[in-house]
Design a protein around this motif. Sequence first.
Motif, PDB file in Angstrom:
ATOM      1  N   GLY A 229      -7.244   6.141 -14.185  1.00  0.00           N
ATOM      2  CA  GLY A 229      -7.410   4.836 -13.540  1.00  0.00           C
ATOM      3  C   GLY A 229      -8.138   4.822 -12.209  1.00  0.00           C
ATOM      4  N   ASP A 230      -8.535   3.608 -11.803  1.00  0.00           N
ATOM      5  CA  ASP A 230      -9.362   3.381 -10.619  1.00  0.00           C
ATOM      6  C   ASP A 230     -10.709   4.111 -10.730  1.00  0.00           C
ATOM      7  OD1 ASP A 230      -7.371   1.778  -9.612  1.00  0.00           O
ATOM      8  OD2 ASP A 230      -6.896   3.020  -7.867  1.00  0.00           O
ATOM      9  N   MET A 231     -11.441   3.752 -11.789  1.00  0.00           N
ATOM     10  CA  MET A 231     -12.791   4.312 -11.980  1.00  0.00           C
ATOM     11  C   MET A 231     -13.671   3.825 -10.842  1.00  0.00           C
ATOM     12  SD  MET A 231     -12.191   5.512 -14.898  1.00  0.00           S
ATOM     13  CE  MET A 231     -10.540   5.324 -15.490  1.00  0.00           C
TER      14      MET A 231
ATOM     15  N   GLY B 160      -6.790   1.343 -13.798  1.00  0.00           N
ATOM     16  CA  GLY B 160      -5.859   1.295 -12.678  1.00  0.00           C
ATOM     17  C   GLY B 160      -5.929  -0.072 -12.015  1.00  0.00           C
ATOM     18  N   ASN B 161      -5.289  -0.214 -10.869  1.00  0.00           N
ATOM     19  CA  ASN B 161      -5.222  -1.529 -10.224  1.00  0.00           C
ATOM     20  C   ASN B 161      -6.545  -1.966  -9.610  1.00  0.00           C
ATOM     21  OD1 ASN B 161      -4.516   0.636  -8.391  1.00  0.00           O
ATOM     22  ND2 ASN B 161      -4.157  -0.931  -6.840  1.00  0.00           N
ATOM     23  N   HIS B 162      -7.516  -1.064  -9.453  1.00  0.00           N
ATOM     24  CA  HIS B 162      -8.830  -1.470  -8.944  1.00  0.00           C
ATOM     25  C   HIS B 162      -9.787  -1.840 -10.072  1.00  0.00           C
ATOM     26  CE1 HIS B 162      -8.771  -0.362  -4.544  1.00  0.00           C
ATOM     27  NE2 HIS B 162      -7.607   0.118  -4.974  1.00  0.00           N
ATOM     28  N   ASP B 163      -9.364  -1.612 -11.314  1.00  0.00           N
ATOM     29  CA  ASP B 163     -10.283  -1.846 -12.434  1.00  0.00           C
ATOM     30  C   ASP B 163     -10.279  -3.300 -12.880  1.00  0.00           C
ATOM     31  OD1 ASP B 163     -11.568   0.725 -13.123  1.00  0.00           O
ATOM     32  OD2 ASP B 163      -9.485   1.410 -13.208  1.00  0.00           O
TER      33      ASP B 163
ATOM     34  N   LEU C 170       4.684   4.129  -8.166  1.00  0.00           N
ATOM     35  CA  LEU C 170       5.020   5.249  -7.265  1.00  0.00           C
ATOM     36  C   LEU C 170       5.155   4.755  -5.823  1.00  0.00           C
ATOM     37  CD1 LEU C 170       2.639   8.012  -8.688  1.00  0.00           C
ATOM     38  CD2 LEU C 170       5.110   7.811  -9.047  1.00  0.00           C
ATOM     39  N   ASP C 171       4.335   3.775  -5.444  1.00  0.00           N
ATOM     40  CA  ASP C 171       4.453   3.207  -4.090  1.00  0.00           C
ATOM     41  C   ASP C 171       5.871   2.682  -3.873  1.00  0.00           C
ATOM     42  OD1 ASP C 171       1.859   3.525  -3.032  1.00  0.00           O
ATOM     43  OD2 ASP C 171       1.135   1.710  -4.015  1.00  0.00           O
ATOM     44  N   GLU C 172       6.401   2.053  -4.916  1.00  0.00           N
ATOM     45  CA  GLU C 172       7.714   1.448  -4.823  1.00  0.00           C
ATOM     46  C   GLU C 172       8.826   2.507  -4.776  1.00  0.00           C
ATOM     47  OE1 GLU C 172       7.598  -1.434  -7.799  1.00  0.00           O
ATOM     48  OE2 GLU C 172       8.707  -2.853  -6.566  1.00  0.00           O
TER      49      GLU C 172
ATOM     50  N   VAL D 266      -1.691   7.104  -5.699  1.00  0.00           N
ATOM     51  CA  VAL D 266      -1.339   7.267  -4.285  1.00  0.00           C
ATOM     52  C   VAL D 266      -2.336   8.180  -3.548  1.00  0.00           C
ATOM     53  CG1 VAL D 266       1.091   6.693  -4.560  1.00  0.00           C
ATOM     54  CG2 VAL D 266       0.389   9.066  -4.775  1.00  0.00           C
ATOM     55  N   HIS D 267      -3.340   8.684  -4.273  1.00  0.00           N
ATOM     56  CA  HIS D 267      -4.412   9.483  -3.666  1.00  0.00           C
ATOM     57  C   HIS D 267      -3.910  10.769  -3.016  1.00  0.00           C
ATOM     58  CE1 HIS D 267      -7.581   6.021  -3.555  1.00  0.00           C
ATOM     59  NE2 HIS D 267      -6.771   5.929  -4.589  1.00  0.00           N
ATOM     60  N   LYS D 268      -2.769  11.252  -3.484  1.00  0.00           N
ATOM     61  CA  LYS D 268      -2.237  12.519  -2.987  1.00  0.00           C
ATOM     62  C   LYS D 268      -2.070  13.447  -4.180  1.00  0.00           C
ATOM     63  CE  LYS D 268      -0.861  13.098   0.857  1.00  0.00           C
ATOM     64  NZ  LYS D 268      -1.645  13.579   2.050  1.00  0.00           N
TER      65      LYS D 268
ATOM     66  N   ALA E 177     -10.207   2.471   5.829  1.00  0.00           N
ATOM     67  CA  ALA E 177      -9.685   1.933   7.094  1.00  0.00           C
ATOM     68  C   ALA E 177      -8.199   1.602   6.959  1.00  0.00           C
ATOM     69  CB  ALA E 177     -10.478   0.696   7.493  1.00  0.00           C
ATOM     70  N   PHE E 178      -7.838   1.008   5.798  1.00  0.00           N
ATOM     71  CA  PHE E 178      -6.425   0.678   5.594  1.00  0.00           C
ATOM     72  C   PHE E 178      -5.566   1.941   5.617  1.00  0.00           C
ATOM     73  CE2 PHE E 178      -2.814   0.764   2.746  1.00  0.00           C
ATOM     74  CZ  PHE E 178      -2.022  -0.241   3.285  1.00  0.00           C
ATOM     75  N   GLN E 179      -6.021   2.957   4.884  1.00  0.00           N
ATOM     76  CA  GLN E 179      -5.242   4.197   4.810  1.00  0.00           C
ATOM     77  C   GLN E 179      -5.095   4.819   6.194  1.00  0.00           C
ATOM     78  OE1 GLN E 179      -7.553   6.112   1.782  1.00  0.00           O
ATOM     79  NE2 GLN E 179      -6.409   5.188   0.118  1.00  0.00           N
TER      80      GLN E 179
HETATM   81  O1  D5M Z   1      -4.200   2.810  -3.491  1.00  0.00           O
HETATM   82  C1  D5M Z   1      -4.203   4.015  -2.798  1.00  0.00           C
HETATM   83  C2  D5M Z   1      -2.943   4.139  -1.999  1.00  0.00           C
HETATM   84  O2  D5M Z   1      -3.053   3.398  -0.809  1.00  0.00           O
HETATM   85  C3  D5M Z   1      -1.711   3.584  -2.684  1.00  0.00           C
HETATM   86  O3  D5M Z   1      -0.601   4.341  -2.246  1.00  0.00           O
HETATM   87  C4  D5M Z   1      -1.623   2.144  -2.197  1.00  0.00           C
HETATM   88  C5  D5M Z   1      -2.203   2.255  -0.821  1.00  0.00           C
HETATM   89  N1  D5M Z   1      -3.033   1.130  -0.375  1.00  0.00           N
HETATM   90  C6  D5M Z   1      -4.359   1.185  -0.191  1.00  0.00           C
HETATM   91  N2  D5M Z   1      -4.822   0.040   0.312  1.00  0.00           N
HETATM   92  C7  D5M Z   1      -3.761  -0.772   0.468  1.00  0.00           C
HETATM   93  C8  D5M Z   1      -3.565  -2.091   0.979  1.00  0.00           C
HETATM   94  N3  D5M Z   1      -4.572  -2.824   1.466  1.00  0.00           N
HETATM   95  N4  D5M Z   1      -2.319  -2.575   0.973  1.00  0.00           N
HETATM   96  C9  D5M Z   1      -1.300  -1.852   0.511  1.00  0.00           C
HETATM   97  N5  D5M Z   1      -1.406  -0.599   0.045  1.00  0.00           N
HETATM   98  C10 D5M Z   1      -2.619  -0.071   0.011  1.00  0.00           C
HETATM   99  P1  D5M Z   1      -5.385   2.296  -4.403  1.00  0.00           P
HETATM  100  O4  D5M Z   1      -4.830   1.117  -5.119  1.00  0.00           O
HETATM  101  O5  D5M Z   1      -5.759   3.376  -5.330  1.00  0.00           O
HETATM  102  O6  D5M Z   1      -6.467   1.945  -3.446  1.00  0.00           O
END
Ligand code: D5M
Length: 518
Positions: free
Chosen positions: A305-307, A351-354, A402-404, A464-466, A488-490
């Motif tokens: 996911g997230d291509m 994934g959620n970006h697709d 996994l975030d949750e 989660v990019h880890k 920037a968010f990360q």
């Molecule tokens: O998300 C990559 C990781 O970063 C995942 O743990 C969610 C978190 N993430 C990234 N951007 C945001 C924003 N703007 N709000 C909340 N959480 C975020 P990915 O969906 O692969 O970009």
Amino acid sequence: MPLETPARIVRELTSRGYNADREAVTLLASAPDPVGALDRAVESAPEDALKLSADHVRRTLDGNGDESDDPSVSTGNADVSSGPRDGASPVETEGSASESTQGRSDGAGVTTSRSVADRSVAIDGDVTDESTGTGEYEDFVSVFRDRFKRLSGQLRGRVNARPTNAVAEMPGGSEAAIVGMISDIRSTASGHWLVELEDTNGTFPCLVMKDREFADVVDELMLDEAIAVEGTLADDAGILFVDSLHFPDVPRTYSPSTADRHVQAALISDVHVGSQEFLADAWSRFADWLHTEEAEHVEYLLVAGDMVEGVGVYPDQDEELDIVDIFEQYEQFSEHLKEVPGDMEIVMIPGNHDAVRLAEPQPGFDEELRSIMDVHDARITGNPSTVTVEGVSVLMYHGVSLDEVIAELPDGKASYDDPHKAMYQLLKKRHVAPQYGGHTRIAPEEKDYLVIDEVPDIFHTGHVHKLGFGKYHNVTAINSGCWQAQTAFQKSVNIDPDAGFAPIVDLDTLDVTVRKFV
Ligand code: D5M
Ligand code: FE
Ligand code: ZN
């Protein structure tokens, strides 16, 4: 353009409308004059050919008197660190293919094509084209009934459970067991835990005393997950004092299946093409390495996911976009996918970006996107899906939940640094997204595609990019890193992504090796 690496050869060939098998690419890359060799091979290709064969390239090289008896091949002189590893930071293997070529004395020592004949891939649990959900109230009822039916089935063998309404009729002081989904968790004034369980007949309050040995699993509990409890009814039969608590779980004795031959799979995710932070160079080094002899057993590429980076996924995301059009992002992704050897078997889930519906289970890409990504005949399936590769079942799930899990559980049980531990929790709960109504969006369907019915041999997530991996009751859990540098968010929330790593699994031993391409 210098053409010394396989990925560059592949790019140049595609720009001229050709594909080539892996050995052909290696031969061209290792020719003394790759540019000339490629030109000659293309010029002398049969008119209707779409793909250059190794034989054709060899003939071209022979015909021109090149040193074809002693082709030098780029082997990528990387060190390998292998064996399972539980957690820790990404490893250390410089997997990047060496830019220089290395002469071989055995003459015939070019990489051979991957053995397509032994391949097998089967897909299960894919929601694509099966979605029945209309978003109506009844759908929510049926998806929860189905979840309960399947998870309670897993738990019922363990305890002698009765329905909540029958337990309510039992005399005070009786022994009783309940299987239910957690509808509420509260701490009491005296520090005990009140867990309310719900089944198809009603709800029943269960009390976990703080001094019980299993009280430390209360912080692992999430709303809507199914558990079983055994205990003693209070004198007025209004509450159950819990004596033991069970998760559906994976049996400790689980014995995973393995492949019959030495074959490997690269498990990646979160490519994020279209983002300014997409690491094109690291990706090319990875693709180059796949063309080397060292990677000759890597026959499968699984992408969880997230291509692409997508558009409008998070607030202010557009400020970091390199490509603003979603279709162009997929076209560019497809160009990068062409860099990997054409004889690899590729499986992808969204994934959620697709650009598919966000709610899980997510169907696979639609026809339009499939036609953009039809490189190398990649198989496209839903999120989640179980992909059985040469007898080894891989549960692929993008990983939004996994975030949750990480947010709700204490650090020692799940954290961004140990994403595989959060995966263990999903295996224990036998559900990839236990909690409804939170951060993870869930679409109601007639059946719950998110229940883990069969124990997988490998559980593969991303999101989660880890990077992290380990074994849970003999199941290999792997969270792949990503191909996107810190956004920037990360940065603002201190997420330090593991970008440019590819975990490689030996399907015959289930050992994991991590390759680094940054
Ligand atoms: O998300 C990559 C990781 O970063 C995942 O743990 C969610 C978190 N993430 C990234 N951007 C945001 C924003 N703007 N709000 C909340 N959480 C975020 P990915 O969906 O692969 O970009
Ligand atoms: Fe991602
Ligand atoms: Zn994601």
